[in-house]
Enzyme design. Sequence first.
Site, mmCIF file in Angstrom:
data_model
loop_
_atom_site.group_PDB
_atom_site.id
_atom_site.type_symbol
_atom_site.label_atom_id
_atom_site.label_comp_id
_atom_site.label_asym_id
_atom_site.label_seq_id
_atom_site.Cartn_x
_atom_site.Cartn_y
_atom_site.Cartn_z
ATOM 1 N N ASP A 13 -8.160 5.224 -3.085
ATOM 2 C CA ASP A 13 -7.377 5.366 -4.221
ATOM 3 C C ASP A 13 -6.269 6.311 -4.047
ATOM 4 O O ASP A 13 -6.036 7.136 -4.535
ATOM 5 C CB ASP A 13 -8.202 6.283 -5.277
ATOM 6 N N LYS A 16 -2.190 3.174 -3.123
ATOM 7 C CA LYS A 16 -1.781 1.783 -2.192
ATOM 8 C C LYS A 16 -0.923 0.833 -3.269
ATOM 9 O O LYS A 16 0.036 0.447 -2.752
ATOM 10 C CB LYS A 16 -3.150 1.371 -1.722
ATOM 11 N N GLY A 40 -9.073 -0.961 -7.226
ATOM 12 C CA GLY A 40 -8.338 -0.907 -8.590
ATOM 13 C C GLY A 40 -7.179 -0.010 -8.178
ATOM 14 O O GLY A 40 -7.006 1.108 -7.752
ATOM 15 N N HIS A 41 -6.161 -0.940 -7.998
ATOM 16 C CA HIS A 41 -4.738 -0.622 -7.776
ATOM 17 C C HIS A 41 -3.933 -0.423 -9.047
ATOM 18 O O HIS A 41 -3.619 -1.407 -9.687
ATOM 19 C CB HIS A 41 -4.163 -1.359 -6.431
ATOM 20 N N GLN A 223 -9.358 -0.013 -0.586
ATOM 21 C CA GLN A 223 -10.425 0.919 -0.348
ATOM 22 C C GLN A 223 -9.590 2.128 0.822
ATOM 23 O O GLN A 223 -8.363 2.104 0.721
ATOM 24 C CB GLN A 223 -11.802 0.543 0.509
HETATM 25 P P1 GDP Z 1 -5.159 2.874 -5.009
HETATM 26 O O1 GDP Z 1 -6.565 2.507 -5.085
HETATM 27 O O2 GDP Z 1 -4.714 3.394 -3.540
HETATM 28 O O3 GDP Z 1 -3.907 1.751 -5.262
HETATM 29 O O4 GDP Z 1 -4.985 4.172 -5.968
HETATM 30 P P2 GDP Z 1 -5.408 4.172 -7.484
HETATM 31 O O5 GDP Z 1 -4.534 3.326 -8.491
HETATM 32 O O6 GDP Z 1 -6.924 3.659 -7.729
HETATM 33 O O7 GDP Z 1 -5.314 5.529 -7.974
HETATM 34 C C1 GDP Z 1 -4.027 6.202 -7.724
HETATM 35 C C2 GDP Z 1 -3.588 7.074 -9.022
HETATM 36 O O8 GDP Z 1 -2.484 8.071 -8.683
HETATM 37 C C3 GDP Z 1 -3.099 6.015 -10.093
HETATM 38 O O9 GDP Z 1 -3.508 6.435 -11.409
HETATM 39 C C4 GDP Z 1 -1.598 6.085 -9.849
HETATM 40 O O10 GDP Z 1 -1.066 5.663 -11.112
HETATM 41 C C5 GDP Z 1 -1.710 7.467 -9.563
HETATM 42 N N1 GDP Z 1 -0.546 7.914 -8.715
HETATM 43 C C6 GDP Z 1 0.385 7.205 -7.466
HETATM 44 N N2 GDP Z 1 0.929 8.009 -6.967
HETATM 45 C C7 GDP Z 1 1.072 9.170 -7.737
HETATM 46 C C8 GDP Z 1 1.956 10.513 -7.676
HETATM 47 O O11 GDP Z 1 2.614 10.541 -6.627
HETATM 48 N N3 GDP Z 1 1.695 11.266 -8.596
HETATM 49 C C9 GDP Z 1 0.916 11.247 -9.562
HETATM 50 N N4 GDP Z 1 0.647 12.173 -10.304
HETATM 51 N N5 GDP Z 1 0.078 10.266 -9.592
HETATM 52 C C10 GDP Z 1 0.151 9.155 -8.559
HETATM 53 P P1 IMO Z 2 -9.176 1.201 -3.869
HETATM 54 O O1 IMO Z 2 -8.678 -0.093 -3.307
HETATM 55 C C1 IMO Z 2 -12.264 4.401 -3.941
HETATM 56 C C2 IMO Z 2 -16.441 3.232 -2.692
HETATM 57 C C3 IMO Z 2 -17.450 3.149 -3.668
HETATM 58 C C4 IMO Z 2 -18.699 3.533 -3.060
HETATM 59 C C5 IMO Z 2 -18.413 2.859 -2.081
HETATM 60 C C6 IMO Z 2 -19.212 1.462 -1.591
HETATM 61 O O2 IMO Z 2 -9.000 1.298 -5.033
HETATM 62 O O3 IMO Z 2 -8.954 2.471 -3.001
HETATM 63 P P2 IMO Z 2 -18.475 -1.029 -2.671
HETATM 64 O O4 IMO Z 2 -18.567 -1.387 -4.205
HETATM 65 O O5 IMO Z 2 -17.306 -1.328 -2.079
HETATM 66 O O6 IMO Z 2 -19.946 -1.433 -2.208
HETATM 67 O O7 IMO Z 2 -19.049 0.878 -2.795
HETATM 68 O O8 IMO Z 2 -17.170 2.640 -1.418
HETATM 69 N N1 IMO Z 2 -15.094 2.300 -3.098
HETATM 70 C C7 IMO Z 2 -13.890 2.965 -3.434
HETATM 71 N N2 IMO Z 2 -13.682 4.299 -3.593
HETATM 72 N N3 IMO Z 2 -11.577 3.469 -4.114
HETATM 73 C C8 IMO Z 2 -11.798 1.894 -3.639
HETATM 74 O O9 IMO Z 2 -10.807 1.035 -3.787
HETATM 75 C C9 IMO Z 2 -13.152 1.740 -3.452
HETATM 76 N N4 IMO Z 2 -13.641 0.840 -3.343
HETATM 77 C C10 IMO Z 2 -15.201 1.201 -3.161
HETATM 78 O O10 IMO Z 2 -17.260 4.311 -4.669
HETATM 79 O O11 IMO Z 2 -18.852 4.890 -2.517
HETATM 80 MG MG MG Z 3 -8.197 2.576 -6.655
#
Ligand code: GDP
Ligand code: IMO
Ligand code: MG
Length: 429
Positions: A13, A16, A40-41, A223
């Site tokens: 998270d 990416k 979840g991206h 991840q």
């Molecule tokens: P990922 O799994 O690495 O793609 O990241 P996620 O989408 O799960 O979580 C990142 C969250 O931070 C999302 O809600 C993005 O919209 C948000 N986000 C990304 N970059 C920034 C930033 O520079 N500032 C803020 N405030 N939010 C951001």
């Molecule tokens: P993105 O790509 C954050 C974590 C779960 C748990 C562990 C194992 O959005 O960054 P799993 O279901 O993969 O067997 O769970 O990994 N986990 C993540 N945490 N971002 C993710 O993906 C994750 N995918 C799995 O919360 O701790």
């Molecule tokens: Mg994510």
Amino acid sequence: MSNVVIVGAQWGDEGKGKVVDIYTENATEVVRYQGGNNAGHTLVIGEETTVLHLIPSGILHPGKRCLIGNGVVLDPKVFLEEISKLKAKGVLEDDRQLVVDGNVHIIMPYHVAIDKAREAASSRKIGTTGRGIGPTYEDKIGRRGIRLADLVRPDVFARRVKELLPEKNQILSFLGAPPLDEQEILDEYNEYGSLLQTYLGHVGLTIDRAIKNGENVLFEGAQGTLLDIDHGTYPFVTSSNCIAGGACTGAGVGPGTIDEVIGITKAYLTRVGEGPFPTELDDDNGKHMAEVGHEFGSTTGRPRRCGWLDIVALKEAVRLNGMTGIALTKLDVLTGLPTLKVCTGYSYRGELLETFPRDLDVLQECQPVYEVLEGWNDNIADAKSIDDLPPVVRTYLDKVAEWAACPIVLVSVGPRRDQTIQLKNPFGA
Ligand code: GDP
Ligand code: IMO
Ligand code: MG
């Protein structure tokens, strides 16, 4: 010409999705290489938010090809729903934009059921996303898996389900969960198989042709490094190789293909699920990060645990991924905190550790050693270049790059595509 891997440098998270969307401009192919819909991206373009679980984050760019490599585990239902949602938005007009490798392993209903039942029954919970990721990779490694190439052949698929289901139902019964019905699985999955035919392809070959054609390829990790099955905080990890090396095995390319590895890190740190987290905060600073950063999981909606940036962990990510640059996200979230702490070492039984301990018991006992930096109150969310950032913010960035011994190539100051400062383009453009 450059091929670039985007990898999470923390516990996932990191942002990416946003960075992949930005870099897609420079590439022709965007490839997911591991994980599944545990990811979840999030992409925010203007006022519109899109969360992708399986489809590569380049999909909002018309004409760019999005590939799902052999290293991914694919839930067909989730994949087809994601396609429908995108099509409803007017994205993915041409199905040829999307290719799934025939060797991806299929997440079956019994994988999801076993994942959930194991977590429910376990006294040492991992806090999985409950999407069947671990059990699907278990079957892949155990050579009991069903691949997309098997799913699209109804006779092969039916034979495999017949062979496998009795054992799965025994496991479910042992875990106190109800058994699954063979015919129901066949009816549901045969439908998926026929719909997925359209996307079936050979990702490794597709990439090879693209590279020979002088095109740039962007590899999208899911991840993060600390969740890597081999190098993360085992057993509190996911079941795939999230590090940059996973791009080679998970997409079918050789290591020499990769030119740059950009590790994404937040300006602080979060974690969803169980496991050690030395810089975790249980105070107003942590609350500020959670609230201002909207730190709730994009997949499960669970609150993310928050803490200060951990350079010991970041240096581990630089080493394991061979990172050539850092993309630092969510810098805007730190605005308003009077002082900022950055962990540069761990104190363990009176000893100073500067490398990430492998032993989980040691890590659990580590106390972070902090450097304290001045905070800022300036709104930086509209900054368009590094010169728009106040000196105190630039000092923070300089210190992070120096401590991590890796240059910062991108700074993100908000969730939107246009809230991004690029310092160096890894594609060399
Ligand atoms: P990922 O799994 O690495 O793609 O990241 P996620 O989408 O799960 O979580 C990142 C969250 O931070 C999302 O809600 C993005 O919209 C948000 N986000 C990304 N970059 C920034 C930033 O520079 N500032 C803020 N405030 N939010 C951001
Ligand atoms: P993105 O790509 C954050 C974590 C779960 C748990 C562990 C194992 O959005 O960054 P799993 O279901 O993969 O067997 O769970 O990994 N986990 C993540 N945490 N971002 C993710 O993906 C994750 N995918 C799995 O919360 O701790
Ligand atoms: Mg994510």
